[in-house]
Design a protein around this motif. Structure first.
Motif, PDB file in Angstrom:
ATOM      1  N   VAL A  19     -20.648 -21.427  35.249  1.00  0.00           N
ATOM      2  CA  VAL A  19     -19.757 -20.905  34.779  1.00  0.00           C
ATOM      3  C   VAL A  19     -18.276 -21.653  34.346  1.00  0.00           C
ATOM      4  O   VAL A  19     -18.132 -21.645  33.116  1.00  0.00           O
ATOM      5  N   GLN A  20     -17.888 -22.553  35.207  1.00  0.00           N
ATOM      6  CA  GLN A  20     -16.698 -23.344  34.983  1.00  0.00           C
ATOM      7  C   GLN A  20     -17.037 -24.414  34.047  1.00  0.00           C
ATOM      8  O   GLN A  20     -16.280 -24.812  33.148  1.00  0.00           O
ATOM      9  N   ARG A  21     -18.287 -25.000  34.087  1.00  0.00           N
ATOM     10  CA  ARG A  21     -18.679 -25.815  33.102  1.00  0.00           C
ATOM     11  C   ARG A  21     -18.949 -25.258  31.573  1.00  0.00           C
ATOM     12  O   ARG A  21     -18.497 -25.907  30.695  1.00  0.00           O
ATOM     13  N   VAL A  22     -19.374 -24.206  31.474  1.00  0.00           N
ATOM     14  CA  VAL A  22     -19.442 -23.400  30.192  1.00  0.00           C
ATOM     15  C   VAL A  22     -18.106 -23.357  29.716  1.00  0.00           C
ATOM     16  O   VAL A  22     -17.849 -23.558  28.501  1.00  0.00           O
ATOM     17  N   ILE A  23     -17.150 -22.690  30.403  1.00  0.00           N
ATOM     18  CA  ILE A  23     -15.842 -22.413  29.972  1.00  0.00           C
ATOM     19  C   ILE A  23     -15.133 -23.897  29.402  1.00  0.00           C
ATOM     20  O   ILE A  23     -14.437 -23.892  28.381  1.00  0.00           O
ATOM     21  N   GLN A  24     -15.410 -24.891  30.565  1.00  0.00           N
ATOM     22  CA  GLN A  24     -14.710 -26.211  30.127  1.00  0.00           C
ATOM     23  C   GLN A  24     -15.185 -26.669  28.580  1.00  0.00           C
ATOM     24  O   GLN A  24     -14.503 -27.060  27.774  1.00  0.00           O
ATOM     25  N   ASP A  25     -16.686 -26.705  28.371  1.00  0.00           N
ATOM     26  CA  ASP A  25     -17.294 -26.943  27.147  1.00  0.00           C
ATOM     27  C   ASP A  25     -16.817 -26.310  26.003  1.00  0.00           C
ATOM     28  O   ASP A  25     -16.663 -26.755  25.030  1.00  0.00           O
TER      29      ASP A  25
END
Length: 124
Positions: A19-25
Motif C-alpha cells: 500500500v505504501q509503494r502504491v501511494i508513493q507511486d
C-alpha cells in the motif's frame, strides 16, 4: 484479499508495504504529470499536497525499520544458537583415539600387484 484471524504478521507487513509503494507511486506520477502537462500553479498545488504525504510515508518506513532491527537480531541469535546446538558433539572416548579414517590415512602403505595392476593395502 481478505484479512482474517489466520493471517500472520508477515502478511500484514507485506500488505502495508505494498500500500505504501502504491501511494508513493501515485504521488510521484501526479507530480510527473503536472510537471509535463500542467501549469506551474498545478504543479505547485500537487507538490503542496504530495510532499507531506511522502514525508509521512518515509517516517513510517523508518519507524518500521527501527522496530524490525531488534527482531532481526533476535532471529539471527536464535538461528545461531540452533546451529551451535545442532552440531555433532565429540565423544569423550573419541578424544583419545583417532577416527578410523585418520587411522587409515596415517598407516603405512605397501604395494601389491593384483592382476597386473598396482593396489595399495593397509598394514594393520
Amino acid at each position: 484479499m481478505k484479512l482474517g484471524p489466520s493471517t500472520g504478521d508477515a502478511t500484514v507487513k507485506d500488505l502495508v508495504g505494498q500500500v505504501q509503494r502504491v501511494i508513493q507511486d501515485i504521488c510521484h506520477n501526479w507530480l510527473r504529470f503536472e510537471g509535463e502537462y500542467g501549469t506551474l500553479e498545478d504543479f505547485d498545488h500537487a507538490a503542496q499536497k504530495v510532499t507531506p504525504r511522502l514525508e509521512e510515508l518515509q517516517l513510517f518506513r523508518l519507524q518500521q525499520e527501527a522496530k524490525s532491527v531488534p527482531e532481526l537480531i533476535d532471529q539471527k541469535e536464535k538461528s545461531h544458537k540452533k546451529s551451535v546446538n545442532g552440531k555433532r558433539k565429540t565423544d569423550s572416548n573419541m578424544n583419545d583415539k583417532q577416527s578410523p579414517a585418520k587411522q587409515q590415512k596415517n598407516t603405512p602403505k605397501t604395494q601389491t600387484k593384483c592382476m597386473g595392476k598396482k593396489r595399495y593395502e593397509h598394514i594393520t
